[in-house]
Design a protein around this motif. Structure first.
Motif: not given
Length: 460
Positions: A260-264
């Motif tokens: 999720a952090a990568q996507l954000l």
């Protein structure tokens, strides 16, 4: 491949082949998960992989449970101070749960905090029965709201996400729900990003590892059952821009937060290659896939796992290479060839930022000395003597050899007491745990084996 060499000598054609290869690599790497990133205010889709594939929601179901409950509060049909009762049905739910006995009463706001931070399945049923009269009655309300919001791929059977035939959603529908929470319940949205709660002597951190670790993280919920894998709906705000990321089917509680952090990060990144990306439209216009949800039971809960999987997975293994942490050359390209950033796997491996746990308790709403007394009562119920008894059974210590028990009451008053409706203060220091029981003489025996872990596979 020899016939491609003349074509690759042409610089423009060479770049086309590189882009095509990277796109294929990206699609293959994303096939095991459903991933989605959208802008919260516009609904514009920034990335979508299997976003309309049907999926088992697990405990992200509780996002809708809280939405329906808080809508009832906002519309005046109930209040946050209203008492709800733990029924035998609620008490019988599988973990994760608070474990309160039937007949116990607590306020709606305390039940909401317990459900959203600890992912307590019993509290989801308590709220469902308090709002809808029964699990079936509340599920009908959940489905009515899903249809009204345009969640065309979603069907609810229960309020907590425990395995049930017909309970289905998609990354698309979860992003639609997250946008509805932001839009419809701004005054109550803080429930979705409480960093931690204190119930008696126990402090529980939010299972969403983005909260308190990823800069700007401000929602929403995790989930896990064997069939779904590790799910997460998260959001973050940076420079006035808010994004929503959905990850379904990840391999661990830590990895779903990293993903999720990568996507954000890619969503927030400013780059000059946006024109290369085809327009994906808005989340509402994503076309649903007619398929059955993937069942990840063997992969998530098979014999290869060292211990039973659960939504309380505290896997903090840091990936040592880009590919292991989910960073591929394709992802680097699609992020716009931006400057290297700190790896989310490293960012999320640290503990959450210091914050004061939100105090939750049983009984009516209380403040001041009455609240301190209520916390003391809940603390007293969590007696260390019970844990000591279990330990003696686990190590098979003979009764005759047991050392005399030294009675020592724990400090009933926590260092700080906050009302459950108070917003968390990120700058405050975490409350210290009460003093431990008095030391006991150690018998001259070899060190006992550790307490065996439960075989249960709890839902998130």
């Amino acid at each position: 491949m020899h016939f491609l060499r003349p074509l690759l000598r042409n610089p423009s054609l060479k770049w086309i082949f590189i882009v095509a290869a990277l796109v294929v690599a990206t699609s293959r790497s994303a096939s095991a998960e459903a991933l989605l990133v959208v802008e919260a205010d516009t609904g514009k889709v920034l990335q979508a992989d299997n976003a309309t594939m049907p999926w088992y929601p697990a405990s992200v179901t509780k996002m809708m449970t809280a939405y329906v409950t808080l809508k009832a509060v906002k519309e005046g049909r109930m209040t946050l101070e209203q008492l709800v009762t733990v029924s035998p049905v609620a008490a019988s739910q599988a973990p994760s749960k608070m474990g309160l006995r039937p007949g116990t009463q607590l306020t709606v706001e305390n039940a909401l905090a317990m459900m959203l931070v600890k992912s307590a399945n019993d509290m989801a049923v308590v709220l469902a029965e308090g709002v809808g009269g029964s699990i079936d009655g509340f599920s009908a309300l959940m489905n009515q709201n899903a249809q009204r919001l345009g969640m065309t791929q979603t069907s609810y059977v229960n309020p907590n996400g425990l395995p049930a035939d017909g309970q289905i959603t998609s990354a698309r529908d979860l992003a639609i729900l997250a946008r509805a929470i932001i839009r419809d319940l701004p005054e109550y949205e803080y429930f979705y990003h409480i960093p931690s709660i204190r119930f008696g002597r126990r402090v529980t951190n939010n299972f969403n590892h983005l909260i308190g670790r990823y800069p700007g993280a401000d929602g929403f919920k995790t989930g896990f059952i064997c069939a779904s894998g590790y799910n997460l709906v998260g959001s973050a705000t940076r420079n006035g821009k808010r994004l929503i990321a959905v990850v379904l089917g990840s391999s661990s509680g830590h990895q779903r937060a990293v993903r999720a952090a990568q996507l954000l990060e890619r969503g927030f990144a400013s780059n000059g290659l946006g024109w290369l990306r085809p327009s994906l439209g808005t989340v509402d216009n994503l076309v649903p896939i007619d398929a059955s949800p993937p069942n990840l039971r063997d992969e998530m809960c098979g014999g290869k796992r060292k211990r039973p999987a659960s939504d309380e997975d505290e896997d903090t293994t840091i990936a040592s290479s880009g590919s292991a942490s989910g960073e591929s050359p394709a992802m680097f390209f699609t992020s716009g060839l931006q400057a290297p950033m700190a790896k989310p796997s490293e960012l999320l491996a640290t503990g959450p930022a210091a914050s004061e746990p939100m105090v939750v308790y049983t009984g009516p709403k209380k403040t001041g000395p009455a609240l301190i007394a209520a916390v003391a009562v809940d603390t007293e119920k969590q007696t260390p003597a019970k844990r000591g008894k279990k330990l003696r059974v686990a190590v098979h210590k003979p009764a005759a050899a047991a050392a005399p028990k030294a009675e020592a009451k724990p400090d009933a008053k926590p260092a700080a007491v906050r009302h459950a409706s108070a917003r968390p203060d990120a700058a405050a220091k975490p409350t210290e745990k009460p003093a431990a029981s008095a030391e006991k003489p150690k018998p001259a025996k070899p060190k006992a084996a550790a307490k065996p872990k439960s075989d249960a596979k709890p839902a998130g």
